[in-house]
Motif scaffolding. Structure first.
Motif, PDB file in Angstrom:
ATOM      1  N   HIS B 308       0.827  -1.207   0.000  1.00  0.00           N
ATOM      2  CA  HIS B 308       0.000   0.000   0.000  1.00  0.00           C
ATOM      3  C   HIS B 308       0.865   1.263   0.000  1.00  0.00           C
ATOM      4  O   HIS B 308       0.631   2.195  -0.779  1.00  0.00           O
ATOM      5  CB  HIS B 308      -0.917  -0.022   1.225  1.00  0.00           C
ATOM      6  CG  HIS B 308      -1.721   1.227   1.396  1.00  0.00           C
ATOM      7  ND1 HIS B 308      -2.627   1.678   0.462  1.00  0.00           N
ATOM      8  CD2 HIS B 308      -1.732   2.150   2.405  1.00  0.00           C
ATOM      9  CE1 HIS B 308      -3.164   2.806   0.876  1.00  0.00           C
ATOM     10  NE2 HIS B 308      -2.639   3.120   2.057  1.00  0.00           N
ATOM     11  N   PHE B 312       1.178   4.124  -2.803  1.00  0.00           N
ATOM     12  CA  PHE B 312       0.875   5.508  -2.458  1.00  0.00           C
ATOM     13  C   PHE B 312       2.052   6.440  -2.779  1.00  0.00           C
ATOM     14  O   PHE B 312       1.884   7.486  -3.417  1.00  0.00           O
ATOM     15  CB  PHE B 312       0.486   5.664  -0.984  1.00  0.00           C
ATOM     16  CG  PHE B 312       0.298   7.104  -0.606  1.00  0.00           C
ATOM     17  CD1 PHE B 312      -0.866   7.777  -0.943  1.00  0.00           C
ATOM     18  CD2 PHE B 312       1.311   7.814   0.043  1.00  0.00           C
ATOM     19  CE1 PHE B 312      -1.036   9.120  -0.636  1.00  0.00           C
ATOM     20  CE2 PHE B 312       1.155   9.166   0.348  1.00  0.00           C
ATOM     21  CZ  PHE B 312      -0.014   9.815   0.011  1.00  0.00           C
ATOM     22  N   SER B 315       2.511   6.855  -6.500  1.00  0.00           N
ATOM     23  CA  SER B 315       1.545   7.710  -7.187  1.00  0.00           C
ATOM     24  C   SER B 315       1.647   9.156  -6.702  1.00  0.00           C
ATOM     25  O   SER B 315       1.446  10.087  -7.474  1.00  0.00           O
ATOM     26  CB  SER B 315       0.114   7.174  -7.077  1.00  0.00           C
ATOM     27  OG  SER B 315      -0.244   6.999  -5.743  1.00  0.00           O
ATOM     28  N   MET B 316       2.034   9.347  -5.441  1.00  0.00           N
ATOM     29  CA  MET B 316       2.233  10.727  -4.996  1.00  0.00           C
ATOM     30  C   MET B 316       3.449  11.342  -5.691  1.00  0.00           C
ATOM     31  O   MET B 316       3.421  12.505  -6.082  1.00  0.00           O
ATOM     32  CB  MET B 316       2.394  10.825  -3.474  1.00  0.00           C
ATOM     33  CG  MET B 316       2.650  12.263  -3.031  1.00  0.00           C
ATOM     34  SD  MET B 316       2.464  12.570  -1.253  1.00  0.00           S
ATOM     35  CE  MET B 316       3.125  14.244  -1.132  1.00  0.00           C
ATOM     36  N   GLY B 319       2.309  12.413  -9.004  1.00  0.00           N
ATOM     37  CA  GLY B 319       1.489  13.614  -8.887  1.00  0.00           C
ATOM     38  C   GLY B 319       2.319  14.855  -8.622  1.00  0.00           C
ATOM     39  O   GLY B 319       2.071  15.922  -9.190  1.00  0.00           O
ATOM     40  N   GLU B 322       4.185  15.841 -11.750  1.00  0.00           N
ATOM     41  CA  GLU B 322       3.265  16.501 -12.689  1.00  0.00           C
ATOM     42  C   GLU B 322       3.110  17.975 -12.309  1.00  0.00           C
ATOM     43  O   GLU B 322       3.256  18.864 -13.149  1.00  0.00           O
ATOM     44  CB  GLU B 322       1.903  15.793 -12.661  1.00  0.00           C
ATOM     45  CG  GLU B 322       0.874  16.388 -13.633  1.00  0.00           C
ATOM     46  CD  GLU B 322      -0.527  15.787 -13.452  1.00  0.00           C
ATOM     47  OE1 GLU B 322      -0.671  14.773 -12.744  1.00  0.00           O
ATOM     48  OE2 GLU B 322      -1.475  16.363 -14.026  1.00  0.00           O
ATOM     49  N   ASN B 400       6.464  21.080  -2.995  1.00  0.00           N
ATOM     50  CA  ASN B 400       6.486  19.878  -3.827  1.00  0.00           C
ATOM     51  C   ASN B 400       7.906  19.369  -4.074  1.00  0.00           C
ATOM     52  O   ASN B 400       8.128  18.164  -4.173  1.00  0.00           O
ATOM     53  CB  ASN B 400       5.745  20.124  -5.139  1.00  0.00           C
ATOM     54  CG  ASN B 400       4.251  19.959  -4.981  1.00  0.00           C
ATOM     55  OD1 ASN B 400       3.757  18.837  -4.909  1.00  0.00           O
ATOM     56  ND2 ASN B 400       3.533  21.064  -4.860  1.00  0.00           N
ATOM     57  N   ASN B 460       3.070   7.455   8.955  1.00  0.00           N
ATOM     58  CA  ASN B 460       2.093   8.293   9.657  1.00  0.00           C
ATOM     59  C   ASN B 460       2.672   9.688   9.927  1.00  0.00           C
ATOM     60  O   ASN B 460       1.961  10.686   9.834  1.00  0.00           O
ATOM     61  CB  ASN B 460       1.639   7.615  10.952  1.00  0.00           C
ATOM     62  CG  ASN B 460       0.687   6.472  10.657  1.00  0.00           C
ATOM     63  OD1 ASN B 460      -0.007   6.476   9.637  1.00  0.00           O
ATOM     64  ND2 ASN B 460       0.664   5.460  11.533  1.00  0.00           N
ATOM     65  N   HIS B 463       2.492  11.399   6.591  1.00  0.00           N
ATOM     66  CA  HIS B 463       1.132  11.845   6.265  1.00  0.00           C
ATOM     67  C   HIS B 463       0.747  13.096   7.038  1.00  0.00           C
ATOM     68  O   HIS B 463       0.191  14.033   6.481  1.00  0.00           O
ATOM     69  CB  HIS B 463       0.117  10.736   6.558  1.00  0.00           C
ATOM     70  CG  HIS B 463       0.103   9.647   5.530  1.00  0.00           C
ATOM     71  ND1 HIS B 463       0.218   9.883   4.176  1.00  0.00           N
ATOM     72  CD2 HIS B 463      -0.010   8.300   5.651  1.00  0.00           C
ATOM     73  CE1 HIS B 463       0.164   8.740   3.516  1.00  0.00           C
ATOM     74  NE2 HIS B 463       0.038   7.755   4.393  1.00  0.00           N
ATOM     75  N   SER B 464       1.027  13.100   8.355  1.00  0.00           N
ATOM     76  CA  SER B 464       0.571  14.253   9.141  1.00  0.00           C
ATOM     77  C   SER B 464       1.328  15.505   8.710  1.00  0.00           C
ATOM     78  O   SER B 464       0.759  16.590   8.634  1.00  0.00           O
ATOM     79  CB  SER B 464       0.694  13.989  10.647  1.00  0.00           C
ATOM     80  OG  SER B 464       2.037  14.120  11.043  1.00  0.00           O
ATOM     81  N   ARG B 466       2.576  15.915   5.683  1.00  0.00           N
ATOM     82  CA  ARG B 466       2.074  16.197   4.328  1.00  0.00           C
ATOM     83  C   ARG B 466       0.807  17.045   4.388  1.00  0.00           C
ATOM     84  O   ARG B 466       0.697  18.065   3.689  1.00  0.00           O
ATOM     85  CB  ARG B 466       1.790  14.866   3.625  1.00  0.00           C
ATOM     86  CG  ARG B 466       1.088  14.965   2.301  1.00  0.00           C
ATOM     87  CD  ARG B 466       0.926  13.594   1.657  1.00  0.00           C
ATOM     88  NE  ARG B 466       0.137  12.650   2.440  1.00  0.00           N
ATOM     89  CZ  ARG B 466      -1.195  12.649   2.495  1.00  0.00           C
ATOM     90  NH1 ARG B 466      -1.888  13.551   1.825  1.00  0.00           N
ATOM     91  NH2 ARG B 466      -1.847  11.752   3.224  1.00  0.00           N
ATOM     92  N   ILE B 467      -0.115  16.658   5.236  1.00  0.00           N
ATOM     93  CA  ILE B 467      -1.386  17.388   5.331  1.00  0.00           C
ATOM     94  C   ILE B 467      -1.123  18.813   5.821  1.00  0.00           C
ATOM     95  O   ILE B 467      -1.638  19.786   5.260  1.00  0.00           O
ATOM     96  CB  ILE B 467      -2.368  16.641   6.260  1.00  0.00           C
ATOM     97  CG1 ILE B 467      -2.760  15.319   5.599  1.00  0.00           C
ATOM     98  CG2 ILE B 467      -3.600  17.496   6.557  1.00  0.00           C
ATOM     99  CD1 ILE B 467      -3.473  14.356   6.516  1.00  0.00           C
ATOM    100  N   TYR B 470       0.880  20.789   2.910  1.00  0.00           N
ATOM    101  CA  TYR B 470       0.076  21.105   1.727  1.00  0.00           C
ATOM    102  C   TYR B 470      -1.058  22.062   2.069  1.00  0.00           C
ATOM    103  O   TYR B 470      -1.408  22.925   1.263  1.00  0.00           O
ATOM    104  CB  TYR B 470      -0.425  19.826   1.047  1.00  0.00           C
ATOM    105  CG  TYR B 470       0.618  19.255   0.109  1.00  0.00           C
ATOM    106  CD1 TYR B 470       0.655  19.639  -1.222  1.00  0.00           C
ATOM    107  CD2 TYR B 470       1.587  18.372   0.554  1.00  0.00           C
ATOM    108  CE1 TYR B 470       1.622  19.139  -2.097  1.00  0.00           C
ATOM    109  CE2 TYR B 470       2.559  17.871  -0.295  1.00  0.00           C
ATOM    110  CZ  TYR B 470       2.573  18.260  -1.627  1.00  0.00           C
ATOM    111  OH  TYR B 470       3.529  17.777  -2.468  1.00  0.00           O
TER     112      TYR B 470
END
Lengths: 501, 501
Positions: B308, B312, B315-316, B319, B322, B400, B460, B463-464, B466-467, B470
């Motif tokens: 997983h 992730f 694909s991130m 993204g 891009e 980014n 984790n 992710h925290s 990242r949020i 961003y």
């Protein structure tokens, strides 16, 4: 309408209502049993199809011709193609243009006056300025062009009630049992409020008459030509109609043009008989080219302003060209790469939102919602950018295109004046040489005075229209720009509420 | 800092404080009496000048070399050039890097652990997963990495007081009697509030230590590299400092990095002696590479989420790439062709205003004022467009870029895990073959559990962050976009008052 290439189209942009024609560039001999078609260089082909081109030659045979061997042309709604073709290949613009309508040839009726038309041929082609400097004005006073001195200097006599007209209801008509079809427009002048019908071809006839008659003195803009921006019949017709409307509005606003017999005929003829009689009369009009100055009625002689006008119109033409070049480039960027880029940015945001959602990490809905909304907004902004030039730049460029066309008339108008000035400077010598009489000298001087008045009147008309038109264009342009940025601003402002963390 | 080409510059963008060096690409034999210089392929030249390049060869001779014969490189503020050169030409990155500081070679102290560093070499290069799956944890409990289970799953132990630091006061220093100069930055951590000084070189050393120690488990972004966007020393230093600040902030935010001995040493050393001792200790640390998993303290074993995470992060990364590609392209358009076009539009309006004024026709001041104001506004808007990316796009692209750098760490992090998973799957066979004991099997299973916990804790944390990052980037970006369009809107709205006719 002198541009011969306006009927040459990219092969891929055809519509239902145009019949495809092609001219053969090189001889081609058909292979037997192969469905090929032998054609000769210069031959015109009809019913042209795609790929290898399936076509019908002038003898009526059909078959295939390699695409590279032919140059494709288009017959438009008005069957003008053959007229223009004649123009290109034989240089006889008036050729058989009017034959179809049963009228006499436009060229033959002009008699000697055609020879001194300054709008098509320069002085070097044999015209002599004495011809119009000494021409006698017609006996009757109809068709006189009075010039008055107003606040700004010499001005034309403006009609009491300004003329206007509305073009509407384009209708597809056909003749020869449907073999030829064309669009007929309904034109309703404000003076009679009674509609008349005309085809593009008739507008073109009117334009030619106005150029012949007034081209040495007035700036007559070209008719809209056949640029095709839309891909569908309705778009094409609507655009053509809008351009004809602009042209007619400008002609209605011109005090000399709008009050001329030929223009009045065009707008107010009551039946086919009156139309045909009026056409014949207009085509026989001998007060054309620089002879028009013989009907100008001056109040007094005046200083020459040729040089100043020449400089002004030249520099305005340069300025207008600059704006058009940059404007068209900007239009292209705003409808091409820029929205493409905004779409891509939008996609990148939405994609990131999708990826983030796939993390399955809790509590990032605010972020992913903001990213998705930002992505969508950028895609919307892309569309807004792409549609904006049509809303704001369009009026600016249309106005400048019209003015470019009018400004293109001045070099010849000014050339007539300069030649006349030179000729009048020579009068002493001409009188001594016995070539002209003292009376003629006086007559030439008066004529030169009329010409100067006429030029000033035309320039003053030009200036007042210019100020009006550019004010209006700027107003529309700036208001549309402001609306655009206000919308973008509101869109983006909405997004900022998303991302308050 | 593995990019070898970061020191290769365009020859025209030099500053005062960089010493120009060049590598000889082809042999060149000097013409006698011609001030030329013989050089050999591969030779390094110093004091390189312009045109024909005046340079000093390795024997100290000076003379001219044709520019095309050499590839120019730059020695920056920190004298890292020779280190990187070694990296490129000899593949020994740690080479003599630390010799200058009097310390031991970075490579030699690593002993056998270097051989299984997964961050520089793949498994195929001889590392065996048994080595770290069976490694004994150190006797003392300092340096343990505890993982707890929080609401979102396994998480690192976060410090009670979050650490932060401020980098400021870059100061040009020199040594060797001014022959070498460098920039020293002052770093003040929130924990002690006492500033320490470091050169870029020291940051680079810290980065290498962190990569060696934590690279198999944590995503350590690269240090800022030597992209030069400004042309002046001050701009360059400010940019470098801002990038180092971003990097340090991110490192301070990481619970494992920020609490590590080496990071604490970097931020809080009290004198040269403590610094040097700490350095030596850090360089001798043997708990590096995948051995770091031996100090992870799991609460319990857990399911594997490798696949997983792999999907992730992949694909991130796509993204992010891009967004970066499109963002950079948009930046280029917004600072290049777009403002150029707005300037040209502005010029066209102002030019038309000048031309119109020259008409000397009365009563067009309103129009010419509107045209001039519109022209000026477009020129202002051009400048606004050109400056905007720095204000809005910058934060988005910087964020980014950082994430691209971190995401680049995951393939190797995940590879270690996958190899360990495969190895543990084999344990039955290995026990049967007598290659490992039952005890070892139990130990390997536990270690795999720790690894899984460690990966989840790192993800984790990722992710925290990242949020948070961003959200912040989007907030700045959208607010700046809104401000921009609001300003443009206000500018254009002002203009509409001009043209009310």
């Amino acid at each position: 309408m002198t541009s011969g290439d306006r009927n040459l189209f990219n092969y891929s942009s055809f519509f239902l209502f145009v019949a495809v024609q092609a001219q053969v560039l090189y001889d081609f001999t058909a292979e037997p049993e192969n469905n090929e078609l032998s054609v000769r260089q210069g031959e015109m082909l009809s019913n042209v199809g795609g790929g290898w081109i399936e076509a019908q030659n002038s003898s009526g045979q059909t078959g295939l011709v390699p695409e590279g061997y032919v140059q494709v042309t288009v017959e438009d709604d008005d069957g003008e193609w053959d007229d223009n073709w004649d123009d290109q290949s034989m240089g006889a613009y008036h050729g058989n243009k009017l034959d179809e309508e049963g009228g006499a040839s436009g060229q033959s009726v002009h008699g000697p006056s055609v020879k001194i038309s300054l709008n098509k041929f320069t002085f070097s082609k044999g015209a002599s300025p004495e011809v119009f400097l000494l021409a006698k004005p017609p006996a009757n006073s109809t068709g006189r062009l009075p010039v008055y001195v107003g606040e700004v200097g010499p001005i034309w006599l403006y009609p009491m009630a300004p003329l206007d007209c509305v073009i509407a209801h384009p209708k597809k008509e056909s003749k020869l049992y449907g073999l030829k079809s064309f669009i007929e427009y309904q034109i309703t002048p404000s003076s009679t409020n009674r509609p008349v019908n005309h085809r593009y071809k008739h507008f073109d006839w009117l334009y030619e008459r106005l150029m012949d008659k007034f081209g040495s003195a007035l700036a007559i803009p070209s008719l809209p030509d056949k640029q095709v921006t839309g891909r569908f019949e309705d778009d094409f017709i609507r655009m053509r109609m809008e351009q004809l409307q602009s042209w007619m509005t400008r002609m209605c606003r011109h005090p000399i043009v709008s009050q001329s017999d030929v223009f009045q005929l065009f707008l107010t003829y009551r039946d086919e008989k009156e139309w045909k009689a009026g056409k014949r009369k207009a085509e026989r009009d001998e007060t054309v080219g620089p002879l028009i100055f013989s009907v100008v009625e001056p109040e007094a002689a005046d200083e020459q302003k040729c040089e100043h006008y020449s400089r002004f119109t030249k520099s305005m033409e340069d300025g207008v060209r600059e704006l058009l070049t940059i404007g068209h480039r900007h239009w292209k960027r705003c409808t091409g790469p820029l929205p493409k880029e905004y779409k891509q940015i939008g996609h990148a945001f939405r994609n990131l939102s999708t990826v983030f959602t796939s993390s399955k990490y809790a509590g990032e809905e605010t972020l992913t919602d903001a990213l998705t909304a930002t992505g969508r907004t950028f895609e919307d902004i892309a569309d807004m950018f792409a549609q904006q030039p049509q809303k704001d730049l369009n009026v600016l460029l249309e106005t400048n295109s019209e003015y470019k066309s009018m400004l293109g008339c001045f070099p010849e108008i000014i050339a007539v004046h300069k030649v006349a000035i030179e000729k009048v400077k020579e009068t002493d010598r001409l009188v001594s040489a016995g070539k002209i009489s003292n009376n003629d000298r006086k007559c030439m001087n008066e004529r030169l005075g009329s010409m100067s008045y006429s030029l000033q009147a035309e320039m003053n008309h030009f200036h007042s229209n210019r100020i009006y038109d550019y004010n209006r264009a700027m107003q529309v342009y700036l208001e549309q720009q402001a609306t655009f940025y206000q919308q973008v601003c509101a869109f983006v402002r909405l997004l900022t509420h998303f991302s308050v963390s």
